[in-house]
Design an enzyme around this catalytic site. Structure first.
Site, mmCIF file in Angstrom:
data_model
loop_
_atom_site.group_PDB
_atom_site.id
_atom_site.type_symbol
_atom_site.label_atom_id
_atom_site.label_comp_id
_atom_site.label_asym_id
_atom_site.label_seq_id
_atom_site.Cartn_x
_atom_site.Cartn_y
_atom_site.Cartn_z
ATOM 1 N N GLY A 12 54.277 -10.817 88.219
ATOM 2 C CA GLY A 12 53.723 -11.518 89.364
ATOM 3 C C GLY A 12 53.823 -13.030 89.358
ATOM 4 O O GLY A 12 53.033 -13.709 90.028
ATOM 5 N N SER A 13 54.800 -13.592 88.638
ATOM 6 C CA SER A 13 54.897 -15.068 88.648
ATOM 7 C C SER A 13 55.232 -15.573 90.052
ATOM 8 O O SER A 13 54.740 -16.626 90.470
ATOM 9 C CB SER A 13 55.945 -15.541 87.638
ATOM 10 O OG SER A 13 57.254 -15.259 88.067
ATOM 11 N N ASN A 14 56.048 -14.828 90.799
ATOM 12 C CA ASN A 14 56.327 -15.232 92.191
ATOM 13 C C ASN A 14 55.070 -15.112 93.048
ATOM 14 O O ASN A 14 54.782 -15.978 93.866
ATOM 15 C CB ASN A 14 57.445 -14.371 92.786
ATOM 16 C CG ASN A 14 58.816 -14.903 92.438
ATOM 17 O OD1 ASN A 14 59.225 -15.945 92.934
ATOM 18 N ND2 ASN A 14 59.502 -14.214 91.551
ATOM 19 N N LEU A 85 59.694 -2.643 92.973
ATOM 20 C CA LEU A 85 60.885 -1.897 92.550
ATOM 21 C C LEU A 85 61.129 -0.608 93.317
ATOM 22 O O LEU A 85 62.093 0.097 93.049
ATOM 23 C CB LEU A 85 60.802 -1.616 91.045
ATOM 24 C CG LEU A 85 60.818 -2.885 90.164
ATOM 25 C CD1 LEU A 85 60.795 -2.508 88.686
ATOM 26 C CD2 LEU A 85 62.023 -3.752 90.474
ATOM 27 N N LEU A 87 61.941 1.623 96.820
ATOM 28 C CA LEU A 87 62.563 1.488 98.145
ATOM 29 C C LEU A 87 61.457 1.469 99.209
ATOM 30 O O LEU A 87 60.462 2.198 99.080
ATOM 31 C CB LEU A 87 63.469 2.693 98.408
ATOM 32 C CG LEU A 87 64.932 2.560 98.053
ATOM 33 C CD1 LEU A 87 65.671 3.830 98.440
ATOM 34 C CD2 LEU A 87 65.564 1.358 98.756
ATOM 35 N N ASN A 102 62.140 -9.863 101.164
ATOM 36 C CA ASN A 102 62.347 -9.533 99.759
ATOM 37 C C ASN A 102 63.111 -10.676 99.087
ATOM 38 O O ASN A 102 63.865 -11.394 99.740
ATOM 39 C CB ASN A 102 63.156 -8.241 99.633
ATOM 40 C CG ASN A 102 63.377 -7.840 98.173
ATOM 41 O OD1 ASN A 102 62.437 -7.835 97.386
ATOM 42 N ND2 ASN A 102 64.618 -7.551 97.813
ATOM 43 N N HIS A 104 65.738 -11.489 95.853
ATOM 44 C CA HIS A 104 66.619 -10.870 94.853
ATOM 45 C C HIS A 104 67.193 -11.988 93.979
ATOM 46 O O HIS A 104 67.644 -13.013 94.515
ATOM 47 C CB HIS A 104 67.734 -10.076 95.533
ATOM 48 C CG HIS A 104 68.601 -9.360 94.556
ATOM 49 N ND1 HIS A 104 68.180 -8.237 93.868
ATOM 50 C CD2 HIS A 104 69.855 -9.627 94.126
ATOM 51 C CE1 HIS A 104 69.154 -7.843 93.056
ATOM 52 N NE2 HIS A 104 70.170 -8.657 93.190
ATOM 53 N N GLU A 174 63.435 -19.327 92.360
ATOM 54 C CA GLU A 174 62.524 -18.425 93.095
ATOM 55 C C GLU A 174 61.188 -19.106 93.320
ATOM 56 O O GLU A 174 60.640 -19.129 94.428
ATOM 57 C CB GLU A 174 62.319 -17.133 92.294
ATOM 58 C CG GLU A 174 63.568 -16.301 92.147
ATOM 59 C CD GLU A 174 63.319 -15.071 91.308
ATOM 60 O OE1 GLU A 174 62.228 -14.501 91.381
ATOM 61 O OE2 GLU A 174 64.245 -14.683 90.579
#
Ligand code: GRF
Length: 189
Positions: A12-14, A85, A87, A102, A104, A174
């Protein structure tokens, strides 16, 4: 006030950067953190910021659609996938058209798709001898890492770079850009 729900499976750093970015905002707030892993670090981050959390299980998420009532309860306007992670099921894409973003850790369409997450991505970038990597922020759809691209930025790589140093360079991008791009998406609504 516009409301964000963050979906994440890992540390969860983002998510932390996004939460901190909007703390004190009068326009946007993170109202919910959803995870599929009961011991995910992102849930601890949410609790530390007094943000409600919700744990999902495969059956609920893909069959019962119960997440829709949870999102409705919190009046969620935008879903942010920050290291999620699984879908995204079609019913959720339909309920939130161009409202699921999202991130990536590579320059899609290269190095994306099923199985391309975390260290796998950076190992593939290194193995391909790429001179640059970077991040892609895009609208989510029912495939892994597809959907219209919103933003990309790059970092240069040298032969000395390893998958670990590439990961560090990309994660720094990010953390710098994801909150700002989310803010822009929210303002463009
Ligand atoms: C990031 O590398 C992101 O690009 C990918 O999952 C990772 C999440 O890391 N989608 P964290 O849990 O936010 O630290």
């Amino acid at each position: 006030m516009k409301n964000i729900a963050i979906f994440a499976s890992g540390g969860g750093s983002n998510a932390r950067k996004i939460i901190e970015h909007f703390e004190g905002s009068h326009h946007v707030q993170v109202v919910l953190v959803v995870s599929n892993k009961k011991d995910a670090g992102v849930l601890d981050i949410a609790r530390a910021h007094h943000i409600p959390t919700h744990l999902i299980h495969r059956a609920d998420f893909y069959d019962s659609k119960e997440i829709l009532s949870v999102l409705d309860k919190h009046k969620v306007d935008l879903i942010v996938l920050a290291g999620f992670l699984w879908l995204v099921p079609g019913y959720l894409i339909e309920a939130f058209p161009r409202k699921i973003v999202n991130i990536h850790p590579a320059l899609l369409p290269l190095f994306g798709g099923k199985g391309m997450y975390g260290a796998h991505v950076h190992a593939a970038v290194k193995a391909a001898g790429m001179k640059e990597s970077g991040i892609t922020i895009h609208y989510a759809n029912e495939q892994y890492d597809a959907g219209d691209i919103i933003f990309q930025t790059t970092c240069s790589l040298s032969e000395e770079d390893t998958p670990e140093t590439i990961a560090r360079k990309v994660l720094a991008l990010e953390h710098e850009y994801f909150p700002k791009v989310i803010e822009r998406v929210m303002n463009d609504e």
